[in-house]
Design a protein around this motif. Structure first.
Motif, PDB file in Angstrom:
ATOM      1  N   GLN A  14      65.653  37.893 -74.591  1.00 13.90           N
ATOM      2  CA  GLN A  14      67.037  38.076 -74.225  1.00 13.90           C
ATOM      3  C   GLN A  14      67.592  36.552 -74.539  1.00 13.90           C
ATOM      4  O   GLN A  14      67.137  35.655 -73.740  1.00 13.90           O
ATOM      5  CB  GLN A  14      67.348  38.828 -72.921  1.00 13.90           C
ATOM      6  N   TRP A  16      70.515  35.874 -73.140  1.00 15.11           N
ATOM      7  CA  TRP A  16      71.893  35.657 -72.376  1.00 15.11           C
ATOM      8  C   TRP A  16      71.955  34.389 -71.630  1.00 15.11           C
ATOM      9  O   TRP A  16      72.680  33.922 -71.286  1.00 15.11           O
ATOM     10  CB  TRP A  16      71.907  36.846 -71.374  1.00 15.11           C
ATOM     11  N   PHE A  70      72.446  37.595 -63.758  1.00 17.23           N
ATOM     12  CA  PHE A  70      71.996  38.000 -65.103  1.00 17.23           C
ATOM     13  C   PHE A  70      70.918  38.963 -64.561  1.00 17.23           C
ATOM     14  O   PHE A  70      70.393  40.071 -64.869  1.00 17.23           O
ATOM     15  CB  PHE A  70      71.514  37.358 -66.106  1.00 17.23           C
TER      16      PHE A  70
END
Length: 113
Positions: A14, A16, A70
């Motif tokens: 990921q 992010w 997150f």
């Protein structure tokens, strides 16, 4: 490197956490602007310099908080969060070291480069 590991390892995968790069870029800006505007000959505290330190502190705390948010929102795994937090510590220690070494007004100053 820890930031990239937190993003690119196959079990995390990921990207992010790369949003903390904005905080890496923004963190030294308030203090650099304040150093240009403030005359360092005055020994007392200056409001402009104090505001710059306050803004820098807010940016650094936000850089540490974003990966935790997150992870709580389950956008990233907690292992990736730990790697990003480790990377944050390394990067901000490097930025602090840079300003401690080159921040004085002697002949060995980064402003002359």
């Amino acid at each position: 490197m820890f930031l990239m590991l937190g993003c690119a390892l196959p079990q995390y995968n990921q990207y992010w956490p790369l949003f903390v790069l904005f905080f890496y870029i923004l963190s030294p800006i308030p203090y650099c602007i304040a150093r240009r505007l403030v005359d360092d000959t005055d020994a007392t505290s200056n409001a402009c310099k104090e505001l710059a330190i306050f803004l820098t502190t807010g940016i650094v705390v936000s850089a540490f908080g974003l990966p935790i948010v997150f992870a709580r929102a389950e956008l990233i795994y907690w292992g990736a969060c730990a790697l990003v937090l480790t990377g944050n510590t390394v990067i901000f220690a490097t930025i602090l070291g840079f300003f401690l070494v080159f921040g004085s007004n002697d002949d060995f100053s980064w402003q002359q480069w």
